[in-house]
Design a protein around this motif. Structure first.
Motif, PDB file in Angstrom:
ATOM      1  N   ALA A   1       0.832  -1.205   0.000  1.00  0.00           N
ATOM      2  CA  ALA A   1       0.000   0.000   0.000  1.00  0.00           C
ATOM      3  C   ALA A   1       0.868   1.257   0.000  1.00  0.00           C
ATOM      4  N   SER A   2       2.078   1.139   0.565  1.00  0.00           N
ATOM      5  CA  SER A   2       2.968   2.306   0.605  1.00  0.00           C
ATOM      6  C   SER A   2       3.728   2.481  -0.704  1.00  0.00           C
ATOM      7  N   GLY A   3       3.479   1.584  -1.682  1.00  0.00           N
ATOM      8  CA  GLY A   3       4.055   1.760  -3.006  1.00  0.00           C
ATOM      9  C   GLY A   3       5.362   1.022  -3.233  1.00  0.00           C
ATOM     10  N   ARG A   4       5.823   0.261  -2.208  1.00  0.00           N
ATOM     11  CA  ARG A   4       7.061  -0.497  -2.391  1.00  0.00           C
ATOM     12  C   ARG A   4       6.784  -1.806  -3.100  1.00  0.00           C
ATOM     13  N   LYS A   5       7.617  -2.127  -4.083  1.00  0.00           N
ATOM     14  CA  LYS A   5       7.460  -3.404  -4.794  1.00  0.00           C
ATOM     15  C   LYS A   5       7.814  -4.557  -3.850  1.00  0.00           C
ATOM     16  N   MET A   6       7.016  -5.603  -3.854  1.00  0.00           N
ATOM     17  CA  MET A   6       7.388  -6.799  -3.112  1.00  0.00           C
ATOM     18  C   MET A   6       8.391  -7.586  -3.946  1.00  0.00           C
ATOM     19  N   SER A   7       9.252  -8.366  -3.299  1.00  0.00           N
ATOM     20  CA  SER A   7      10.255  -9.114  -4.072  1.00  0.00           C
ATOM     21  C   SER A   7       9.691 -10.430  -4.607  1.00  0.00           C
ATOM     22  N   VAL A   8       8.588 -10.916  -4.043  1.00  0.00           N
ATOM     23  CA  VAL A   8       7.964 -12.110  -4.613  1.00  0.00           C
ATOM     24  C   VAL A   8       7.039 -11.696  -5.746  1.00  0.00           C
TER      25      VAL A   8
ATOM     26  N   ALA B   1      -3.622   0.805  -3.916  1.00  0.00           N
ATOM     27  CA  ALA B   1      -4.951   0.988  -3.309  1.00  0.00           C
ATOM     28  C   ALA B   1      -5.104   0.152  -2.040  1.00  0.00           C
ATOM     29  N   GLY B   2      -4.074  -0.657  -1.724  1.00  0.00           N
ATOM     30  CA  GLY B   2      -4.140  -1.515  -0.530  1.00  0.00           C
ATOM     31  C   GLY B   2      -4.220  -2.973  -0.921  1.00  0.00           C
ATOM     32  N   TYR B   3      -4.386  -3.831   0.075  1.00  0.00           N
ATOM     33  CA  TYR B   3      -4.474  -5.256  -0.242  1.00  0.00           C
ATOM     34  C   TYR B   3      -5.876  -5.762   0.045  1.00  0.00           C
ATOM     35  N   ARG B   4      -6.267  -6.784  -0.708  1.00  0.00           N
ATOM     36  CA  ARG B   4      -7.634  -7.298  -0.608  1.00  0.00           C
ATOM     37  C   ARG B   4      -7.748  -8.605  -1.391  1.00  0.00           C
ATOM     38  N   TYR B   5      -8.829  -9.325  -1.140  1.00  0.00           N
ATOM     39  CA  TYR B   5      -9.206 -10.426  -2.009  1.00  0.00           C
ATOM     40  C   TYR B   5     -10.117  -9.874  -3.090  1.00  0.00           C
ATOM     41  N   GLN B   6      -9.938 -10.335  -4.314  1.00  0.00           N
ATOM     42  CA  GLN B   6     -10.854  -9.945  -5.380  1.00  0.00           C
ATOM     43  C   GLN B   6     -11.058 -11.096  -6.363  1.00  0.00           C
ATOM     44  N   GLU B   7     -12.121 -10.981  -7.177  1.00  0.00           N
ATOM     45  CA  GLU B   7     -12.530 -12.105  -8.031  1.00  0.00           C
ATOM     46  C   GLU B   7     -11.776 -12.188  -9.346  1.00  0.00           C
ATOM     47  N   THR B   8     -10.958 -11.197  -9.643  1.00  0.00           N
ATOM     48  CA  THR B   8     -10.242 -11.210 -10.922  1.00  0.00           C
ATOM     49  C   THR B   8      -8.755 -10.902 -10.759  1.00  0.00           C
ATOM     50  N   HIS B   9      -8.009 -11.421 -11.710  1.00  0.00           N
ATOM     51  CA  HIS B   9      -6.583 -11.110 -11.864  1.00  0.00           C
ATOM     52  C   HIS B   9      -6.468  -9.627 -12.256  1.00  0.00           C
ATOM     53  N   PRO B  10      -5.337  -8.971 -11.910  1.00  0.00           N
ATOM     54  CA  PRO B  10      -5.190  -7.554 -12.310  1.00  0.00           C
ATOM     55  C   PRO B  10      -5.446  -7.302 -13.798  1.00  0.00           C
ATOM     56  N   LYS B  11      -5.233  -8.322 -14.655  1.00  0.00           N
ATOM     57  CA  LYS B  11      -5.503  -8.086 -16.083  1.00  0.00           C
ATOM     58  C   LYS B  11      -6.987  -8.235 -16.414  1.00  0.00           C
ATOM     59  N   GLY B  12      -7.820  -8.535 -15.435  1.00  0.00           N
ATOM     60  CA  GLY B  12      -9.266  -8.495 -15.640  1.00  0.00           C
ATOM     61  C   GLY B  12      -9.969  -9.829 -15.796  1.00  0.00           C
ATOM     62  N   VAL B  13      -9.192 -10.912 -15.874  1.00  0.00           N
ATOM     63  CA  VAL B  13      -9.810 -12.236 -16.075  1.00  0.00           C
ATOM     64  C   VAL B  13     -10.061 -12.920 -14.726  1.00  0.00           C
ATOM     65  N   PRO B  14     -11.069 -13.819 -14.674  1.00  0.00           N
ATOM     66  CA  PRO B  14     -11.273 -14.589 -13.434  1.00  0.00           C
ATOM     67  C   PRO B  14     -10.061 -15.461 -13.139  1.00  0.00           C
ATOM     68  N   TRP B  15      -9.820 -15.739 -11.881  1.00  0.00           N
ATOM     69  CA  TRP B  15      -8.719 -16.642 -11.515  1.00  0.00           C
ATOM     70  C   TRP B  15      -9.053 -18.060 -11.995  1.00  0.00           C
ATOM     71  N   PRO B  16      -8.063 -18.827 -12.439  1.00  0.00           N
ATOM     72  CA  PRO B  16      -8.299 -20.238 -12.815  1.00  0.00           C
ATOM     73  C   PRO B  16      -8.718 -21.058 -11.579  1.00  0.00           C
ATOM     74  N   ASP B  17      -9.287 -22.220 -11.830  1.00  0.00           N
ATOM     75  CA  ASP B  17      -9.679 -23.101 -10.720  1.00  0.00           C
ATOM     76  C   ASP B  17      -8.452 -23.648  -9.980  1.00  0.00           C
TER      77      ASP B  17
END
Ligand code: MD6
Ligand code: FE
Length: 200
Positions: free
Chosen positions: A43-50, A65-81
């Protein structure tokens, strides 16, 4: 295989033999194709190393914007099973009726680490979190349920499974470092850690 309990963390050394590890790696390939690893920032803008992605109904993301669970990958698609081979590990070791709805996939390249943290973005801490280690060895540190105090460390090797539940569910933990190149499981080296959670 050997079972060890460290500060309430239930550690199953060598739970997956090398054939079972291979099988999980093969099952992860199409997931990483559909939902590529991304480089989260805090959230503070630092890149994680993983680098990170997820499978399941929900995935964990972190950005400015912070951390959270969400239903889609950042590119907009649903996560695979979540692959069946991975669900099987959860069912076998937890004996729970309910399956996880998130499988967080973390990739550690050379020099990657994960600072001490609690897993506390889930709705109900009575569900355990189960982690699967694949690839290079990693130095896992376990602390207390509040910041500070003494910690204890243990090397996690490919095929090890850790169950964090009960009083340990909110303990601080992290990865100090990996031994890059210590395993030949992953073609490009490094380490994959899967964490299975019931997020909702
Ligand atoms: C890792 N593991 O092994 C980081 N979280 O790369 C975790 O953060 C973790 O091992 C919850 C439960 C078990 C874990
Ligand atoms: Fe964690």
């Amino acid at each position: 295989m050997a079972r060890l309990v460290l500060r309430g963390f239930d550690i199953r050394k060598g739970h997956l033999d090398s054939a079972a590890q291979q099988q999980v790696v093969v099952a992860l390939r199409p997931i990483l194709k559909a939902a590529p690893l991304f480089n989260p920032s805090t959230a503070s803008g630092r890149k994680m190393s993983v680098r990170m992605t997820s499978a399941g109904g929900l995935g964990w993301v972190s950005d400015t914007a912070g951390y959270r669970y969400q239903e889609t990958h950042p590119k907009g698609v649903p996560w695979p099973d979540i692959p069946n081979d991975v669900l099987k590990i959860w069912r076998e070791l937890t004996g729970l009726e309910r399956d996880p709805d998130c499988c967080l996939i973390n990739y550690y390249g050379e020099g990657a680490r994960m600072g001490l943290h609690q897993d506390k973005d889930e709705a109900d801490f009575s569900w355990p979190v189960l982690s699967v280690s694949l690839g290079d060895d990693a130095l896992f540190r376990i602390g207390n349920t509040s910041r500070g105090g003494k910690t204890e460390s243990i090397w996690l090797n490919s095929g090890d499974v850790v169950i964090m539940g009960g009083p340990a569910r909110l303990a601080y933990h992290g990865i100090d470092r990996i031994r890059f190149g210590s395993s030949r499981l992953l073609p490009k080296g490094g380490r994959v850690n899967l964490t299975l959670r019931v997020a909702t």
